[in-house]
Design an enzyme around this catalytic site. Structure first.
Site, PDB file in Angstrom:
ATOM      1  CG  ASP A 196      -1.954   7.418   0.457  1.00 39.74           C
ATOM      2  OD1 ASP A 196      -2.625   8.450   0.425  1.00 39.74           O
ATOM      3  OD2 ASP A 196      -1.345   6.980  -0.545  1.00 39.74           O
ATOM      4  CG  ASP A 211      -1.715   1.215   1.414  1.00 36.85           C
ATOM      5  OD1 ASP A 211      -2.322   1.655   0.435  1.00 36.85           O
ATOM      6  OD2 ASP A 211      -1.733   1.767   2.528  1.00 36.85           O
TER       7      ASP A 211
END
Length: 408
Positions: free
Chosen positions: A201, A199
């Site tokens: 963020d 991922d």
């Protein structure tokens, strides 16, 4: 009948001890059934399980070993082993094996004690304990100690009667003592991971990009509230995502560059990705954020694949919409499968890393799913979790040591 003897040797470590003692064993045609050696603070501990042929004469062998140990200023001890006990031990070697990894800024006796106690209470026997992290100087400054990494690995055998209860015990211990404890099967796949997907963020970077853009658009509080609810799993990702993006309508495209310039990489991100590339891993960003920022990370760190959401831009302004399919949790899991298939890999050979509820689908299907500095719901649901160290702590989970020259 051949005798089975456990020989243990200890004393100040120096070159030649093992050669000298095994040289005597060779002279008597001794068979080595098991051997293990460790050096802790210049103190050698060497254990050898030997099978002595009847014609060799055990008394003569032990005499020569005692004499050589005395000359080397080493302590030696002999313990006869019952053949039935030996066969029972051999049978036990076929039991399921697991690795327990204890990570933290510092590791104390209390941490070791708690892990060992939990393992014992769940029917696991510790075969080996190894320190993967480097030695820690007692003279380091306070600033240096904040970035200290400590890791100890336990090799255990046995099958826990209640795997869920074992996991909960480790989670509770990790919470109680501000450490991380990983428990994973020790099999060929653990030593043969080849793809890591991230991922973006709050995982690769220390921010939620959409929140940063919202601040620039003057709707920071509104978007942050929706983001938090989505990460906690309280809102449908697609609906919440469209709702947040809509609030960005009219934002000047130049703001994207401004925000990108101030984004900070998460501790250990650069080290981890660069070392994974050296080791031949494929890497990917699977982000529910925006491709503009993900591609920037790709250029900076060299990711092989990038999948993220595309902000719709018209006349230099954000329209408040996204183009194409939204990269949500299900899409991330699908992309992980597709990339693994493209690279000719099994899912067991993959690692997925994320912090939000929308990362759980990919964390659940990866061979090693890691919740990184994640919300409680995600941490409890993922197979593994790292909260105390930076991203480079992941290298410990795949078995690398500081002294390998991999982790800097």
């Amino acid at each position: 009948m051949n005798e089975i003897i456990l020989m243990t040797i200890s004393g100040k470590d120096r070159p030649g001890v093992t050669a000298a003692m095994t040289g005597i064993l060779a002279n008597f045609s001794v068979n080595i059934l098991d051997i293990g050696q460790a050096v802790i603070h210049n103190t050698l501990s060497l254990g050898i399980l030997i099978q002595v042929p009847t014609e060799a004469g055990a008394s003569n062998l032990l005499r020569d070993l005692l004499f050589r140990a005395h000359k080397l200023d080493m302590h030696v001890r002999f313990e006869p082993v019952n053949p039935e006990d030996y066969e029972q031990w051999v049978t036990g070697q076929g039991k399921s094996r697991h690795i327990i990894t204890l990570l933290g800024r510092r590791i104390s006796a209390l941490h070791i004690s708690r892990v060992a106690d939990i393992a014992a209470r769940h029917g696991l026997n510790i075969d080996n304990i190894n320190r993967l992290s480097g030695r820690v100087s007692l003279l380091e400054s306070r600033a240096e100690s904040v970035r200290t990494k400590a890791c100890v690995e336990f090799s255990v055998r046995g099958i826990p009667a209640d795997a869920s209860a074992l996991r909960q015990a480790f989670l509770q211990a990790a919470s109680d003592y501000d450490v991380d404890i990983a428990f994973q099967q020790d099999d060929i796949y653990r030593r043969n991971r080849r793809l890591v997907v991230f991922d973006m963020d709050s995982t690769l970077i220390e921010a939620e990009v959409i929140d940063e853009l919202a601040k620039e658009a003057g709707v920071g509080d509104q978007v942050a509230e929706i983001t938090e609810a989505a990460m906690r799993g309280e809102l449908d990702f697609n609906a919440s995502f469209r709702k947040r993006v809509a609030l960005l309508k009219g934002l000047d495209v130049a703001v994207l560059e401004t925000v990108a310039a101030r984004l900070k990489l998460t501790e250990g991100a650069e080290t981890l990705v660069s070392q994974l590339k050296v080791l031949g891993f494929k890497t990917a960003i699977l982000s529910g954020g925006f491709s503009y920022f993900a591609k920037g990370l790709q250029q900076r760190l060299g990711f092989d694949y990038v999948y993220a959401n595309e902000l719709d831009i018209l006349d230099g302004k954000v329209t408040g919409e996204v183009t194409g399919e939204i990269v949500n949790g299900e899409r991330k899991a699908q992309l992980l499968r597709e990339i693994a298939e493209r690279e000719g890999l099994k899912l067991e050979q993959t690692i997925a890393v994320g912090d939000g509820a929308n990362d759980l689908p990919m964390l659940s299907i990866a061979g090693l799913g890691i919740a990184f500095r994640a919300k409680p719901l995600v941490r409890e649901s993922a197979k593994q979790a790292i909260s105390t160290l930076g991203l480079d702590g992941i290298l410990y989970l795949i078995g690398f040591r500081d002294r390998d020259g991999i982790i800097s």
